[in-house]
Scaffold this active site. Structure first.
Site, PDB file in Angstrom:
ATOM      1  N   GLY A 135       0.725  -1.658   0.501  1.00 55.17           N
ATOM      2  CA  GLY A 135       0.200   0.031  -0.193  1.00 55.17           C
ATOM      3  C   GLY A 135       0.999   1.065   0.290  1.00 55.17           C
ATOM      4  O   GLY A 135       1.755   1.035  -0.323  1.00 55.17           O
ATOM      5  N   ASN A 136       0.352   2.573   0.442  1.00 54.88           N
ATOM      6  CA  ASN A 136       0.766   3.689   0.712  1.00 54.88           C
ATOM      7  C   ASN A 136       0.794   4.442   1.700  1.00 54.88           C
ATOM      8  O   ASN A 136      -0.585   4.410   2.024  1.00 54.88           O
ATOM      9  CB  ASN A 136       1.171   4.235  -1.254  1.00 54.88           C
ATOM     10  CG  ASN A 136      -0.119   5.041  -1.286  1.00 54.88           C
ATOM     11  OD1 ASN A 136      -0.814   5.398  -0.965  1.00 54.88           O
ATOM     12  ND2 ASN A 136      -0.073   3.957  -2.683  1.00 54.88           N
ATOM     13  N   HIS A 137       1.060   5.318   1.616  1.00 60.77           N
ATOM     14  CA  HIS A 137       0.437   6.528   2.711  1.00 60.77           C
ATOM     15  C   HIS A 137      -0.452   7.050   2.865  1.00 60.77           C
ATOM     16  O   HIS A 137      -0.838   8.199   3.319  1.00 60.77           O
ATOM     17  CB  HIS A 137       1.819   7.447   3.680  1.00 60.77           C
ATOM     18  CG  HIS A 137       2.649   6.965   3.707  1.00 60.77           C
ATOM     19  ND1 HIS A 137       2.221   6.051   5.063  1.00 60.77           N
ATOM     20  CD2 HIS A 137       4.142   6.636   3.529  1.00 60.77           C
ATOM     21  CE1 HIS A 137       3.498   5.136   5.767  1.00 60.77           C
ATOM     22  NE2 HIS A 137       4.492   5.546   4.861  1.00 60.77           N
ATOM     23  N   SER A 138      -1.145   6.993   1.391  1.00 61.48           N
ATOM     24  CA  SER A 138      -2.381   8.260   1.023  1.00 61.48           C
ATOM     25  C   SER A 138      -3.324   8.673   2.237  1.00 61.48           C
ATOM     26  O   SER A 138      -4.039   7.258   2.109  1.00 61.48           O
ATOM     27  CB  SER A 138      -2.823   8.509  -0.101  1.00 61.48           C
ATOM     28  OG  SER A 138      -3.659   8.568  -0.751  1.00 61.48           O
TER      29      SER A 138
ATOM     30  N   ALA B 119      -3.730   8.061  -5.535  1.00 65.80           N
ATOM     31  CA  ALA B 119      -2.539   7.286  -5.137  1.00 65.80           C
ATOM     32  C   ALA B 119      -2.490   5.616  -5.591  1.00 65.80           C
ATOM     33  O   ALA B 119      -2.399   4.868  -4.919  1.00 65.80           O
ATOM     34  CB  ALA B 119      -1.588   7.292  -4.339  1.00 65.80           C
TER      35      ALA B 119
END
Ligand code: CTP
Length: 399
Positions: free
Chosen positions: A208-211, A276
């Site tokens: 995943g990512n930090h969005s 994102a």
């Protein structure tokens, strides 16, 4: 306001029927003429006397009124209305509407209505999430009926979740914005993507990512406030939707986001793609939890479909496409490349090198670059203010 607007208000059997009293009061105060139609079950939750006193009109329940000998003509009721609002809309009435069943005055009048139809569902969490209900809601939307998204909170059952009828104030605001020409995005349908995507590795892990989704949700709220009907396609995010003009579609992976975008793209006037999206996803998803064994471990990844680029290839004349570029180096050149490659009308550049810009923060600092390579740089602002700047630019592009 709603001066002179003739509104049929359908009230169904749901505990949220108590909110119908405030709704009628607010609609009348806004200048509307309100004809209430109740289902037989709704009468158990709130008395027709209350609603007829507030609407200054007899409330209708049956085709035939035995006390007066009057036959209530559903066709005339349907044609009389400038707006048809069903609030609260129960799961049962939604199912009947979606299937064209008309075994009561309300559903028969609905079938006869030629005006815009709004429905504000109210039901328990599990009923709302049931595939049957979701299918019925989708089917109603495909008829052009407008969903007034239920809110999240404590439900009458004691459960906590989505299913609460939108507040009467929000519903009336939505109707006012729908009839009021001063709203610049009135009648426009806009799709917004937000948040991260999660790409499953095994049943317990993902990439995943930090969005956080904050920027995309703020954009959706601002567009809805300006009168647009917004479809918000969001990856996993803790953000909540407040405006009833926003329909939220939750997805997890890039592939699910692509599907949801393709389903909705043809009917929208514009898209603001702030999600994102993961660029790579595991080639294989393990069906069981991967056990720790070797000292090093590789996951083979394959490219996801670039959703924005796909939409850019399918864009029809008149559709406006806005993308984002989050960069850490060669910011402007990378953003211009994306603008061109993805066939965008505008790209919003945010650089992680700017203090106050980026994921999870409440602020952002953007530069807008349009097709003619006109650059507009903004100061650091709250994400709500940034959303207003983006919305203003979109209105110009759509003019
Ligand atoms: N985007 C998309 N689908 C993807 C990847 C990105 O729709 N699979 C969209 C994003 O929502 C954003 C824009 O494309 O509006 C740019 O995303 P970004 O991650 O900055 O760029 P990429 O095209 O993925 O390129 P790179 O990661 O190499 O910078």
């Amino acid at each position: 306001m709603l001066n002179g607007k003739k509104i049929v208000l359908g009230v169904c059997g749901s505990i949220a029927a108590y909110k119908a009293a405030t709704l009628v009061r607010l609609l009348v105060k806004a200048g509307a003429e309100v004809q209430v139609i109740m289902t037989a079950d709704a009468v158990s939750f709130i008395t027709p006397l209350t609603l007829s006193t507030l609407s200054k009109k007899p409330v209708l329940v049956n085709y035939f009124e035995p006390t007066t000998g009057v036959w209530n003509n559903h066709v005339e009721l349907g044609l009389w209305a400038d707006m048809f609002l069903i609030a609260p809309a129960s799961a049962n009435t939604l199912a009947k509407m979606a299937n064209g069943q008309c075994d009561n005055l309300l559903t028969a009048a609905y079938l006869s209505a030629k005006c815009p139809v709004y429905f504000a569902p109210a039901m328990d969490l599990d009923m709302w999430r049931h595939p049957a209900t979701l299918n019925n809601v989708q089917r109603l939307q495909s008829y052009g009926n407008i969903l007034i998204q239920p809110g999240t909170g404590e439900l009458a059952s004691g459960l906590h979740g989505e299913g609460r009828m939108a507040e009467p104030e929000e519903i009336v605001d939505l109707l006012i914005s729908a009839v009021n020409d001063t709203f610049p995005l009135k009648g426009k349908k806009i799709m917004v993507t937000a948040g991260p995507t999660h790409e499953a590795i095994d049943p317990v892990r993902f990439i995943g990512n930090h969005s956080s989704g904050k920027m995309g949700f703020a954009i959706a709220e601002e567009l809805a406030k300006q009168g647009a009907t917004v479809t918000l396609i969001s990856g996993p995010s803790a953000q909540a939707v407040n405006h009833p003009g926003i329909t939220r579609i939750d997805v997890t992976s890039a592939a699910e986001m692509l599907d949801a975008c393709l389903t909705n793209f043809e009917t929208v006037d514009a898209c603001v793609m702030s999600a994102a999206v993961a660029d790579y996803t595991p080639v294989e998803v393990a069906t069981q939890k991967i056990k720790k064994q070797t000292d090093s471990f590789n996951i083979e990844l394959k490219k996801t479909t670039d959703i924005l680029r796909t939409l850019g290839e399918r864009k029809s004349p008149g559709q406006v496409l806005i993308g984002f570029a989050l960069e850490t180096q060669n910011e402007e050149q990378n953003a211009v490349d994306k603008l061109r490659k993805k066939n965008l009308d505008l790209i919003i550049l945010n650089s992680l090198n700017d203090a106050g810009a980026g994921f999870a923060l409440d602020t952002n600092k953007i530069t807008m670059i349009d097709k003619d390579l006109v650059y507009t740089t903004f100061d650091i602002k709250s994400k709500t203010e940034v959303a207003a700047d983006i919305c203003r630019e979109l209105i110009k592009l759509m003019a």
